[in-house]
Each structure stands twice: as structure tokens, then as C-alpha cells.
Design an enzyme around this catalytic site. Structure first.
Site, PDB file in Angstrom:
ATOM      1  N   GLY A  51      31.232  30.761  40.379  1.00  0.00           N
ATOM      2  CA  GLY A  51      31.558  29.448  40.921  1.00  0.00           C
ATOM      3  C   GLY A  51      32.762  28.866  40.208  1.00  0.00           C
ATOM      4  O   GLY A  51      32.736  27.733  39.711  1.00  0.00           O
ATOM      5  N   HIS A  52      33.808  29.660  40.111  1.00  0.00           N
ATOM      6  CA  HIS A  52      35.058  29.224  39.480  1.00  0.00           C
ATOM      7  C   HIS A  52      36.130  30.268  39.758  1.00  0.00           C
ATOM      8  O   HIS A  52      35.845  31.351  40.286  1.00  0.00           O
ATOM      9  CB  HIS A  52      34.871  29.056  37.965  1.00  0.00           C
ATOM     10  CG  HIS A  52      34.338  30.259  37.269  1.00  0.00           C
ATOM     11  ND1 HIS A  52      35.098  31.377  37.036  1.00  0.00           N
ATOM     12  CD2 HIS A  52      33.109  30.536  36.777  1.00  0.00           C
ATOM     13  CE1 HIS A  52      34.368  32.273  36.418  1.00  0.00           C
ATOM     14  NE2 HIS A  52      33.146  31.803  36.250  1.00  0.00           N
ATOM     15  N   SER A  53      37.355  29.950  39.357  1.00  0.00           N
ATOM     16  CA  SER A  53      38.399  30.977  39.308  1.00  0.00           C
ATOM     17  C   SER A  53      38.993  30.923  37.905  1.00  0.00           C
ATOM     18  O   SER A  53      38.624  30.061  37.085  1.00  0.00           O
ATOM     19  CB  SER A  53      39.476  30.748  40.368  1.00  0.00           C
ATOM     20  OG  SER A  53      40.329  29.699  39.983  1.00  0.00           O
TER      21      SER A  53
END
Ligand code: TYD
Length: 134
Positions: A51-53
Site C-alpha cells: 500500500g505504497h510506492s
């Protein structure tokens, strides 16, 4: 960064009646120098990881045991890659949003990363990500 820049990497598989063996090695199977590895395990049913980059970190994700889905998202398109083979890696370039879900019981996500851990390299705000990846 676009979803098309992610790719499946089929790792070597040494078949042996005593049990199979796979490996990865810098500059042959993978397109970066390994700085770090980590693994995610004992994930309770229904939980979501990721749930991120990352701004600079590149990764290869392998389902060493069991399976899970990696949902890739470039802010415009989404694509789900199911990993459930210990000889298949998913290369995720920097700049792609991703999360992992649908972990099977006793699954292990093994990740090799191109940078040391740095919280400042994370982009955790999806709206910010979407606006900056246009
Ligand atoms: P995080 O990357 O946010 O987990 P996920 O993306 O799977 O949901 O990491 C969870 C916590 O672990 C966070 O506090 C940072 C810490 N962490 C490290 O200290 N070193 C690492 O190499 C990683 C991947 C995480």
C-alpha cells in the site's frame, strides 16, 4: 512509471529428486544490486500489506511458500499478479504503487530490494502518488 515496466522473472529451477533448488544472483537474474532482503509471514487472513510506492527502491517479490496477489497500480491502471511459485519473481520498479493481499495460510513473501531501508523513500499517500505520477 507505468505498469508495463513491472515484469515476471522466471528464476532458475534445478530439478532434483531430493528436492528442487532456485536462486537469484545480481546482474544475471535481477536488474539491480541487492542491498537488502526482507520477508513477510504469519499474515492473518484478509490482511493487506504494502500500500505504497517507493521513490528509488526497486524490488523483486517471490512467494517462497503459499501464495498471494500483488496489485500493481500506476495511478491510471491496475493489474493483479498472483504469485504462488517459489521460482517466480515479480520485478517492481521504483515509482509503481503496489499492495499485497489474499495471503494463503503459511505463505511467505520474500523480497529483495535495491536500497537500504529508508522511510523517506516511501510514498504512502495515494492521492499524492496519483497526482505526481501523471
Ligand atoms: P512497511 O514497508 O510499511 O510494511 P508493508 O509495506 O508490508 O505494509 O514496513 C512495516 C514496518 O517495518 C515499518 O515500521 C518499517 C519497518 N521496516 C524496516 O524497519 N525495515 C525494512 O526493511 C522494512 C521493509 C520495513
Amino acid at each position: 512509471m507505468k505498469i508495463e515496466n513491472a515484469k515476471i522473472i522466471n528464476l532458475p529451477k534445478i530439478l532434483d529428486e531430493r528436492g528442487n533448488l532456485s536462486f537469484l544472483q545480481e546482474n544475471s537474474q535481477i536488474p539491480f544490486k541487492i542491498e537488502r532482503s526482507y520477508w513477510i509471514y504469519d499474515v492473518p487472513g484478509g490482511e493487506v500489506r504494502g500500500g505504497h510506492s517507493y521513490t528509488t527502491n526497486q524490488e523483486i517479490i517471490i512467494a517462497l511458500s503459499g501464495g498471494f496477489d500483488v496489485v500493481l497500480d500506476d495511478g491510471t491502471q491496475k493489474s493483479t499478479v498472483s504469485l504462488n511459485r517459489s521460482y517466480v519473481g515479480l520485478y517492481v520498479p521504483a515509482g509503481l504503487w503496489r499492495h499485497m493481499e489474499n495471503f494463503s495460510t503459511n505463505s511467505v513473501a520474500f523480497v529483495v530490494a535495491s536500497t537500504a531501508f529508508d522511510e523517506a523513500d516511501y510514498v504512502r499517500d495515494y492521492k499524492f502518488y496519483q497526482n505526481s505520477n501523471r
